[in-house]
Design a protein around this motif. Structure first.
Motif, mmCIF file in Angstrom:
data_model
loop_
_atom_site.group_PDB
_atom_site.id
_atom_site.type_symbol
_atom_site.label_atom_id
_atom_site.label_comp_id
_atom_site.label_asym_id
_atom_site.label_seq_id
_atom_site.Cartn_x
_atom_site.Cartn_y
_atom_site.Cartn_z
ATOM 1 N N LYS A 1 1.438 -26.218 20.844
ATOM 2 C CA LYS A 1 0.652 -25.565 19.796
ATOM 3 C C LYS A 1 0.591 -26.472 18.580
ATOM 4 O O LYS A 1 1.621 -26.921 18.079
ATOM 5 N N ILE A 2 -0.618 -26.734 18.120
ATOM 6 C CA ILE A 2 -0.802 -27.559 16.932
ATOM 7 C C ILE A 2 -1.828 -26.885 16.022
ATOM 8 O O ILE A 2 -2.484 -25.917 16.422
ATOM 9 N N ALA A 3 -1.970 -27.381 14.810
ATOM 10 C CA ALA A 3 -2.974 -26.847 13.889
ATOM 11 C C ALA A 3 -3.626 -27.998 13.140
ATOM 12 O O ALA A 3 -2.956 -28.954 12.738
ATOM 13 N N TYR A 4 -4.944 -27.891 12.980
ATOM 14 C CA TYR A 4 -5.703 -28.861 12.186
ATOM 15 C C TYR A 4 -6.185 -28.158 10.927
ATOM 16 O O TYR A 4 -6.810 -27.090 11.004
ATOM 17 N N GLN B 1 3.058 -29.264 15.363
ATOM 18 C CA GLN B 1 2.592 -30.339 14.485
ATOM 19 C C GLN B 1 1.365 -29.888 13.703
ATOM 20 O O GLN B 1 0.464 -29.273 14.274
ATOM 21 N N LEU B 2 1.360 -30.190 12.410
ATOM 22 C CA LEU B 2 0.193 -29.955 11.565
ATOM 23 C C LEU B 2 -0.564 -31.264 11.404
ATOM 24 O O LEU B 2 0.037 -32.325 11.254
ATOM 25 N N TYR B 3 -1.888 -31.163 11.401
ATOM 26 C CA TYR B 3 -2.764 -32.299 11.105
ATOM 27 C C TYR B 3 -3.662 -31.883 9.953
ATOM 28 O O TYR B 3 -3.989 -30.696 9.817
ATOM 29 N N ALA B 4 -4.077 -32.840 9.135
ATOM 30 C CA ALA B 4 -4.914 -32.489 7.986
ATOM 31 C C ALA B 4 -6.034 -33.497 7.797
ATOM 32 O O ALA B 4 -5.887 -34.689 8.108
ATOM 33 N N LEU C 1 4.782 -32.058 6.005
ATOM 34 C CA LEU C 1 4.597 -31.494 7.345
ATOM 35 C C LEU C 1 3.382 -31.986 8.128
ATOM 36 O O LEU C 1 3.323 -31.809 9.335
ATOM 37 N N ALA C 2 2.385 -32.564 7.452
ATOM 38 C CA ALA C 2 1.137 -32.881 8.154
ATOM 39 C C ALA C 2 0.950 -34.372 8.385
ATOM 40 O O ALA C 2 1.447 -35.200 7.622
ATOM 41 N N ARG C 3 0.218 -34.677 9.437
ATOM 42 C CA ARG C 3 -0.289 -36.031 9.663
ATOM 43 C C ARG C 3 -1.751 -36.008 9.246
ATOM 44 O O ARG C 3 -2.497 -35.135 9.678
ATOM 45 N N PHE C 4 -2.176 -37.018 8.461
ATOM 46 C CA PHE C 4 -3.569 -37.063 8.027
ATOM 47 C C PHE C 4 -4.416 -37.785 9.072
ATOM 48 O O PHE C 4 -4.815 -38.929 8.907
ATOM 49 N N GLU C 5 -4.642 -37.078 10.176
ATOM 50 C CA GLU C 5 -5.480 -37.614 11.251
ATOM 51 C C GLU C 5 -6.077 -36.443 12.022
ATOM 52 O O GLU C 5 -5.608 -35.310 11.901
ATOM 53 N N MET C 6 -7.128 -36.737 12.797
ATOM 54 C CA MET C 6 -7.768 -35.684 13.584
ATOM 55 C C MET C 6 -7.161 -35.679 14.983
ATOM 56 O O MET C 6 -7.176 -36.708 15.652
ATOM 57 N N PRO C 7 -6.640 -34.548 15.414
ATOM 58 C CA PRO C 7 -6.020 -34.493 16.740
ATOM 59 C C PRO C 7 -7.052 -34.185 17.827
ATOM 60 O O PRO C 7 -8.151 -33.714 17.534
ATOM 61 N N ARG D 1 -9.614 -24.270 5.949
ATOM 62 C CA ARG D 1 -9.702 -23.734 7.310
ATOM 63 C C ARG D 1 -8.521 -24.211 8.142
ATOM 64 O O ARG D 1 -8.253 -25.410 8.202
ATOM 65 N N ALA D 2 -7.820 -23.259 8.741
ATOM 66 C CA ALA D 2 -6.733 -23.605 9.660
ATOM 67 C C ALA D 2 -7.241 -23.384 11.077
ATOM 68 O O ALA D 2 -7.588 -22.255 11.450
ATOM 69 N N CYS D 3 -7.331 -24.466 11.851
ATOM 70 C CA CYS D 3 -7.775 -24.388 13.247
ATOM 71 C C CYS D 3 -6.537 -24.462 14.126
ATOM 72 O O CYS D 3 -5.868 -25.501 14.172
ATOM 73 N N LEU D 4 -6.225 -23.362 14.796
ATOM 74 C CA LEU D 4 -5.024 -23.278 15.626
ATOM 75 C C LEU D 4 -5.406 -23.438 17.094
ATOM 76 O O LEU D 4 -6.399 -22.847 17.545
ATOM 77 N N GLY D 5 -4.634 -24.233 17.807
ATOM 78 C CA GLY D 5 -4.943 -24.420 19.217
ATOM 79 C C GLY D 5 -3.852 -25.187 19.924
ATOM 80 O O GLY D 5 -2.683 -25.157 19.529
ATOM 81 N N GLU D 6 -4.253 -25.900 20.980
ATOM 82 C CA GLU D 6 -3.288 -26.650 21.774
ATOM 83 C C GLU D 6 -3.725 -28.093 21.900
ATOM 84 O O GLU D 6 -4.918 -28.408 21.807
#
Length: 262
Positions: A4-7, A146-149, A205-211, A234-239
């Motif tokens: 589970k990750i979030a962008y 993992q969070l991404y931003a 907590l976040a990595r500044f990249e697009m997963p 916007r928090a995009c939650l997924g896998e």
């Protein structure tokens, strides 16, 4: 096995309130969050979540309402002790302390003093403690590994703070985000759109990249300002998806802090 990750789409900046609003809008239970926050020895506040619409997009607006506006100023040592004495899980306690340490060290660097001398005026109030611990709890409760931003909007103008007028982004915000080489994109907007609290949460907590992400849920957390576009995070939650899934397969962990979630 996917994780589970979030962008986080921070097209309109980031604050603790907007981020927590987005997690709640994406399905985090407010009642459960309220219950978990009772592990913190802090009183004199209530949480408010309201449906909110801005220029055709609906979402949520999260606010910490203080019972009495005159909250004590607290040093980093006070806040670390308060978190250490709480009933929060070790990961939440350690992570929230690390976020506050980032804030404190940035303020200390800007003002040319030691961490022990920093007293949180803008961020030391209960609302920042609730925002930082609340977001840390949200990540744990949602099982996000993992969070991404996205890049952040680089605005201009001035902001009235306890020390007087300050340029935006606030010096502490720039200090925090430059340490992790966070990317900024120029914008015509004036005013503060990335707060020190939001910056400290992202930097920790976040990595500044697009997963590579298979998005399952999207939450919209709105800020207070009205601007030329919907002022939301916007928090995009997924896998994890595709290559990143295979890459993580052999070293999969339920959570980077070593405990599982029911």
């Amino acid at each position: 096995m996917s994780q589970k990750i979030a962008y986080l789409d921070c097209h309109s900046g980031a604050s603790g309130d907007m981020l927590l609003g987005a997690f709640l809008d994406a399905g985090l239970s407010l009642d459960r969050l309220r219950g978990e926050l009772q592990a913190l020895p802090v009183e004199g506040y209530e949480l408010r979540l309201s449906p909110y619409a801005d220029q055709g997009i609906t979402g949520s607006r999260f606010e910490v309402i203080l019972a009495e506006q005159d909250q004590p100023t607290r040093s980093f040592t006070d806040i670390a002790a308060l978190l250490a004495s709480s009933q929060l899980s070790p990961w939440v306690r350690d992570t929230a302390t690390a976020i506050f340490r980032r804030l404190g060290e940035a303020e200390a660097a800007v003002h040319g003093v030691s961490l022990e001398e920093i007293h949180f005026h803008e961020v030391g109030a209960v609302d920042a403690i609730v925002d930082i611990v609340g977001n840390t709890l949200a990540i744990e409760m949602l099982g996000i590994t993992q969070l991404y931003a996205s890049p952040l909007p680089l605005t201009r103008g001035h902001l009235r703070m306890a020390h007087g007028l300050m340029p935006v982004p606030a010096p502490a915000t720039l200090e925090i985000l430059s340490a992790v080489k966070a990317p900024w994109v120029p914008t015509q907007l004036e005013g503060e759109f990335v707060t020190p609290t939001g910056a400290a949460i992202l930097a920790t907590l976040a990595r500044f990249e697009m997963p590579a992400i298979a998005i399952e849920r999207v939450g919209y957390g709105f800020g207070k300002k009205r601007v030329i576009w919907p002022n939301c995070l916007r928090a995009c939650l997924g896998e994890t998806y595709g290559l990143s899934q295979d890459h993580n397969h052999h070293n999969h962990h339920e959570h980077s802090h070593g405990h599982t979630h029911s």
